[in-house]
Design a protein around this motif. Sequence first.
Motif, PDB file in Angstrom:
ATOM      1  N   GLU A  51     -36.771  33.399 -31.074  1.00  0.00           N
ATOM      2  CA  GLU A  51     -36.528  32.020 -30.651  1.00  0.00           C
ATOM      3  C   GLU A  51     -35.160  31.529 -31.115  1.00  0.00           C
ATOM      4  O   GLU A  51     -34.425  30.900 -30.348  1.00  0.00           O
ATOM      5  CB  GLU A  51     -37.628  31.101 -31.182  1.00  0.00           C
ATOM      6  N   SER A  52     -34.803  31.837 -32.354  1.00  0.00           N
ATOM      7  CA  SER A  52     -33.488  31.431 -32.862  1.00  0.00           C
ATOM      8  C   SER A  52     -32.371  32.081 -32.050  1.00  0.00           C
ATOM      9  O   SER A  52     -31.379  31.428 -31.688  1.00  0.00           O
ATOM     10  CB  SER A  52     -33.349  31.811 -34.335  1.00  0.00           C
ATOM     11  N   PHE A  53     -32.523  33.364 -31.757  1.00  0.00           N
ATOM     12  CA  PHE A  53     -31.520  34.072 -30.964  1.00  0.00           C
ATOM     13  C   PHE A  53     -31.346  33.426 -29.597  1.00  0.00           C
ATOM     14  O   PHE A  53     -30.218  33.182 -29.138  1.00  0.00           O
ATOM     15  CB  PHE A  53     -31.932  35.541 -30.813  1.00  0.00           C
ATOM     16  N   GLN A  54     -32.452  33.135 -28.930  1.00  0.00           N
ATOM     17  CA  GLN A  54     -32.370  32.576 -27.583  1.00  0.00           C
ATOM     18  C   GLN A  54     -31.751  31.184 -27.583  1.00  0.00           C
ATOM     19  O   GLN A  54     -30.928  30.858 -26.717  1.00  0.00           O
ATOM     20  CB  GLN A  54     -33.765  32.554 -26.956  1.00  0.00           C
ATOM     21  N   VAL A  55     -32.105  30.364 -28.559  1.00  0.00           N
ATOM     22  CA  VAL A  55     -31.537  29.019 -28.653  1.00  0.00           C
ATOM     23  C   VAL A  55     -30.042  29.092 -28.948  1.00  0.00           C
ATOM     24  O   VAL A  55     -29.226  28.402 -28.316  1.00  0.00           O
ATOM     25  CB  VAL A  55     -32.276  28.201 -29.731  1.00  0.00           C
ATOM     26  N   GLN A  56     -29.654  29.928 -29.895  1.00  0.00           N
ATOM     27  CA  GLN A  56     -28.242  30.040 -30.264  1.00  0.00           C
ATOM     28  C   GLN A  56     -27.398  30.558 -29.097  1.00  0.00           C
ATOM     29  O   GLN A  56     -26.337  30.003 -28.782  1.00  0.00           O
ATOM     30  CB  GLN A  56     -28.093  30.971 -31.467  1.00  0.00           C
ATOM     31  N   ALA A  57     -27.866  31.618 -28.456  1.00  0.00           N
ATOM     32  CA  ALA A  57     -27.095  32.209 -27.361  1.00  0.00           C
ATOM     33  C   ALA A  57     -26.957  31.239 -26.191  1.00  0.00           C
ATOM     34  O   ALA A  57     -25.881  31.117 -25.586  1.00  0.00           O
ATOM     35  CB  ALA A  57     -27.752  33.508 -26.902  1.00  0.00           C
ATOM     36  N   ALA A  58     -28.039  30.542 -25.866  1.00  0.00           N
ATOM     37  CA  ALA A  58     -27.996  29.593 -24.752  1.00  0.00           C
ATOM     38  C   ALA A  58     -27.050  28.438 -25.055  1.00  0.00           C
ATOM     39  O   ALA A  58     -26.302  27.978 -24.182  1.00  0.00           O
ATOM     40  CB  ALA A  58     -29.396  29.072 -24.455  1.00  0.00           C
ATOM     41  N   ALA A  59     -27.069  27.958 -26.299  1.00  0.00           N
ATOM     42  CA  ALA A  59     -26.175  26.864 -26.682  1.00  0.00           C
ATOM     43  C   ALA A  59     -24.717  27.310 -26.666  1.00  0.00           C
ATOM     44  O   ALA A  59     -23.832  26.568 -26.239  1.00  0.00           O
ATOM     45  CB  ALA A  59     -26.559  26.342 -28.064  1.00  0.00           C
ATOM     46  N   ASP A  60     -24.461  28.536 -27.119  1.00  0.00           N
ATOM     47  CA  ASP A  60     -23.085  29.045 -27.163  1.00  0.00           C
ATOM     48  C   ASP A  60     -22.509  29.280 -25.771  1.00  0.00           C
ATOM     49  O   ASP A  60     -21.336  28.995 -25.508  1.00  0.00           O
ATOM     50  CB  ASP A  60     -23.036  30.369 -27.939  1.00  0.00           C
ATOM     51  N   MET A  61     -23.316  29.826 -24.880  1.00  0.00           N
ATOM     52  CA  MET A  61     -22.809  30.269 -23.579  1.00  0.00           C
ATOM     53  C   MET A  61     -22.967  29.241 -22.467  1.00  0.00           C
ATOM     54  O   MET A  61     -22.298  29.332 -21.436  1.00  0.00           O
ATOM     55  CB  MET A  61     -23.530  31.561 -23.157  1.00  0.00           C
ATOM     56  N   GLY A  62     -23.851  28.264 -22.658  1.00  0.00           N
ATOM     57  CA  GLY A  62     -24.200  27.345 -21.581  1.00  0.00           C
ATOM     58  C   GLY A  62     -23.034  26.640 -20.928  1.00  0.00           C
ATOM     59  O   GLY A  62     -22.790  26.777 -19.720  1.00  0.00           O
ATOM     60  N   SER A  63     -22.288  25.864 -21.718  1.00  0.00           N
ATOM     61  CA  SER A  63     -21.203  25.084 -21.113  1.00  0.00           C
ATOM     62  C   SER A  63     -20.085  25.983 -20.607  1.00  0.00           C
ATOM     63  O   SER A  63     -19.410  25.656 -19.620  1.00  0.00           O
ATOM     64  CB  SER A  63     -20.650  24.066 -22.114  1.00  0.00           C
ATOM     65  N   LEU A  64     -19.862  27.126 -21.260  1.00  0.00           N
ATOM     66  CA  LEU A  64     -18.809  28.047 -20.815  1.00  0.00           C
ATOM     67  C   LEU A  64     -19.088  28.560 -19.409  1.00  0.00           C
ATOM     68  O   LEU A  64     -18.178  28.703 -18.586  1.00  0.00           O
ATOM     69  CB  LEU A  64     -18.696  29.220 -21.790  1.00  0.00           C
ATOM     70  N   LEU A  65     -20.361  28.831 -19.116  1.00  0.00           N
ATOM     71  CA  LEU A  65     -20.747  29.291 -17.784  1.00  0.00           C
ATOM     72  C   LEU A  65     -20.735  28.147 -16.777  1.00  0.00           C
ATOM     73  O   LEU A  65     -20.245  28.286 -15.656  1.00  0.00           O
ATOM     74  CB  LEU A  65     -22.133  29.932 -17.840  1.00  0.00           C
ATOM     75  N   ILE A  66     -21.275  27.004 -17.170  1.00  0.00           N
ATOM     76  CA  ILE A  66     -21.342  25.868 -16.251  1.00  0.00           C
ATOM     77  C   ILE A  66     -19.951  25.377 -15.871  1.00  0.00           C
ATOM     78  O   ILE A  66     -19.674  25.074 -14.703  1.00  0.00           O
ATOM     79  CB  ILE A  66     -22.186  24.731 -16.875  1.00  0.00           C
ATOM     80  N   ASP A  67     -19.056  25.310 -16.842  1.00  0.00           N
ATOM     81  CA  ASP A  67     -17.705  24.806 -16.573  1.00  0.00           C
ATOM     82  C   ASP A  67     -16.801  25.839 -15.919  1.00  0.00           C
ATOM     83  O   ASP A  67     -15.712  25.503 -15.452  1.00  0.00           O
ATOM     84  CB  ASP A  67     -17.057  24.310 -17.869  1.00  0.00           C
ATOM     85  N   GLY A  68     -17.223  27.104 -15.897  1.00  0.00           N
ATOM     86  CA  GLY A  68     -16.437  28.130 -15.228  1.00  0.00           C
ATOM     87  C   GLY A  68     -15.399  28.813 -16.093  1.00  0.00           C
ATOM     88  O   GLY A  68     -14.506  29.492 -15.572  1.00  0.00           O
ATOM     89  N   PHE A  69     -15.502  28.676 -17.416  1.00  0.00           N
ATOM     90  CA  PHE A  69     -14.573  29.400 -18.285  1.00  0.00           C
ATOM     91  C   PHE A  69     -14.869  30.897 -18.261  1.00  0.00           C
ATOM     92  O   PHE A  69     -13.962  31.719 -18.380  1.00  0.00           O
ATOM     93  CB  PHE A  69     -14.657  28.872 -19.720  1.00  0.00           C
ATOM     94  N   ILE A  70     -16.140  31.244 -18.151  1.00  0.00           N
ATOM     95  CA  ILE A  70     -16.520  32.654 -18.106  1.00  0.00           C
ATOM     96  C   ILE A  70     -17.388  32.919 -16.886  1.00  0.00           C
ATOM     97  O   ILE A  70     -18.003  32.009 -16.323  1.00  0.00           O
ATOM     98  CB  ILE A  70     -17.264  33.097 -19.389  1.00  0.00           C
ATOM     99  N   ASP A  71     -17.421  34.184 -16.494  1.00  0.00           N
ATOM    100  CA  ASP A  71     -18.233  34.609 -15.356  1.00  0.00           C
ATOM    101  C   ASP A  71     -19.257  35.657 -15.771  1.00  0.00           C
ATOM    102  O   ASP A  71     -19.818  36.354 -14.918  1.00  0.00           O
ATOM    103  CB  ASP A  71     -17.335  35.165 -14.249  1.00  0.00           C
ATOM    104  N   GLY A  72     -19.486  35.766 -17.055  1.00  0.00           N
ATOM    105  CA  GLY A  72     -20.485  36.716 -17.517  1.00  0.00           C
ATOM    106  C   GLY A  72     -20.627  36.672 -19.017  1.00  0.00           C
ATOM    107  O   GLY A  72     -19.842  36.020 -19.720  1.00  0.00           O
ATOM    108  N   LEU A  73     -21.646  37.364 -19.513  1.00  0.00           N
ATOM    109  CA  LEU A  73     -21.879  37.387 -20.949  1.00  0.00           C
ATOM    110  C   LEU A  73     -22.422  38.738 -21.373  1.00  0.00           C
ATOM    111  O   LEU A  73     -23.055  39.457 -20.586  1.00  0.00           O
ATOM    112  CB  LEU A  73     -22.834  36.268 -21.370  1.00  0.00           C
ATOM    113  N   GLN A  74     -22.141  39.066 -22.618  1.00  0.00           N
ATOM    114  CA  GLN A  74     -22.681  40.266 -23.244  1.00  0.00           C
ATOM    115  C   GLN A  74     -23.188  39.857 -24.615  1.00  0.00           C
ATOM    116  O   GLN A  74     -22.414  39.474 -25.490  1.00  0.00           O
ATOM    117  CB  GLN A  74     -21.624  41.367 -23.362  1.00  0.00           C
ATOM    118  N   LEU A  75     -24.498  39.893 -24.778  1.00  0.00           N
ATOM    119  CA  LEU A  75     -25.131  39.489 -26.026  1.00  0.00           C
ATOM    120  C   LEU A  75     -25.476  40.732 -26.832  1.00  0.00           C
ATOM    121  O   LEU A  75     -26.140  41.644 -26.329  1.00  0.00           O
ATOM    122  CB  LEU A  75     -26.399  38.675 -25.744  1.00  0.00           C
ATOM    123  N   VAL A  76     -25.033  40.764 -28.074  1.00  0.00           N
ATOM    124  CA  VAL A  76     -25.306  41.890 -28.963  1.00  0.00           C
ATOM    125  C   VAL A  76     -26.191  41.377 -30.095  1.00  0.00           C
ATOM    126  O   VAL A  76     -25.772  40.531 -30.887  1.00  0.00           O
ATOM    127  CB  VAL A  76     -24.009  42.491 -29.529  1.00  0.00           C
TER     128      VAL A  76
END
Length: 458
Positions: free
Chosen positions: A368-393
């Motif tokens: 749950e912590s991983f999913q919340v953290q990753a979604a918070a980190d990547m969310g606006s970057l994807l929505i605003d168009g700064f990135i077009d993909g993600l790689q979660l390790v």
Amino acid sequence: MRYPVNYRRRTSCTVKVGKIGIGGGNPIRIQSMANTDTNDVDASVQQAMRIIKAGGELVRFTTQGTIQVESLRHIKSELLRRGIETPLVADVHFQARVADIAAQYIDKVRINPGNYIDPARQFKTIEYTDSQYAEELGRLREKFVALLNICKAHNTALRLGVNHGSLSDRIMSRYGDTPEGMVESVMEFLRICVEQQFTNVVISVKASNTVVMITTMRLLVESMEAEGMAFPLHLGVTEAGDDMEGRIKSAVGIGALLADGIGDTIRVSLAEDPVNEIPVARELVSHIMSYASAPELPERDDIVPVATGAPAVVLPDDAGELKQEYVILISTHGNPVGEIRSLVSDLRAAGDMRPAVALRYYETADVESFQVQAAADMGSLLIDGFIDGLQLVAPKIAPDVVSATAYAILQATRRRFTKTEYIACPGCGRTMFDLQSTLRKIKQATSHYTGLKIGVMG
């Protein structure tokens, strides 16, 4: 708009709710809403105590009529008898008179501008002349000023809670189903608050679509600043659903705004036991607050996303299907949103227009912590168009869970749909059936449909 690279919390006035403050220099408050029948006082008290024990700082109850107001008074009295002073919130729709009564006894009253004075939405297009529209606003003002006077007399806080799905026919007819309409729906009320010198008000504008929710809240902040307002903001993604999808959708919407310093209190809406909302909200706030302690990045004013038109991808899953070259940006900074914004802007300034993939490492072993953290980190970057993909390790998380999380983030940001989307409200005292079990049954029967949207509402 401006895209910051360092965390700075938006300045707001302080709203007093019972003995706690929202906004100003206060911590970001965490709240939930009971799903018991408000008239079942014993069950409501027990659920409120469980929410509070989990870390909830405000508890909201549906308040359909005067009977529920009386029940809420008993709930409050019983909690006080047990030494619990956590503020309670009366959630009122359609009944302005009920809000007037609740404001005399309960710490905070939530009203919905879409149905406070306007009739129930009938999806009619109504043509108003300017004078007719002004007449409607005058009727709204008369009723709302009466409520403000009651709130002043009893030190009651108010929340103006706009929902995307319940804009009035009046607003829809003039502004359409738009973020501008949602913002104007609340600004009409806020201008009256300012005129009446009433500042004990919190604002929310919610939607189940994260892009609409984020866009609207940003526009609201700009609109309030333009008119000299600094009211605290309540964040939430309404009808987010349950399980992984509900958590990720909430973390995307709420996290994107918190990362830019917007938000003073949050509610994660899950179609589950409301107690389950609290640890998700606490993890989300804790994670974003860690941005504040990250080393400062160089400030810059040239950060603007540039759309590449590239499909959104998950690496390494989609590596064999790429039709063009992507550049991978490895994020190691304590504020990944600011870091990736800056790195992408460096690429664009150098003339590099390749689509970017953000790579981020997560060391937690808690799913749950991983999913919340990753979604918070990547969310606006994807929505605003700064990135077009993600790689979660995430070495301590099962690979299939990591992959599912990445695709769920793409879906929550509206960048790529790979499964059914469920728009499900969390349920409350107005719900007349077992929404949670109904949602589970529907998901079992329909989860194989890609791109289908299914609403399960109470």
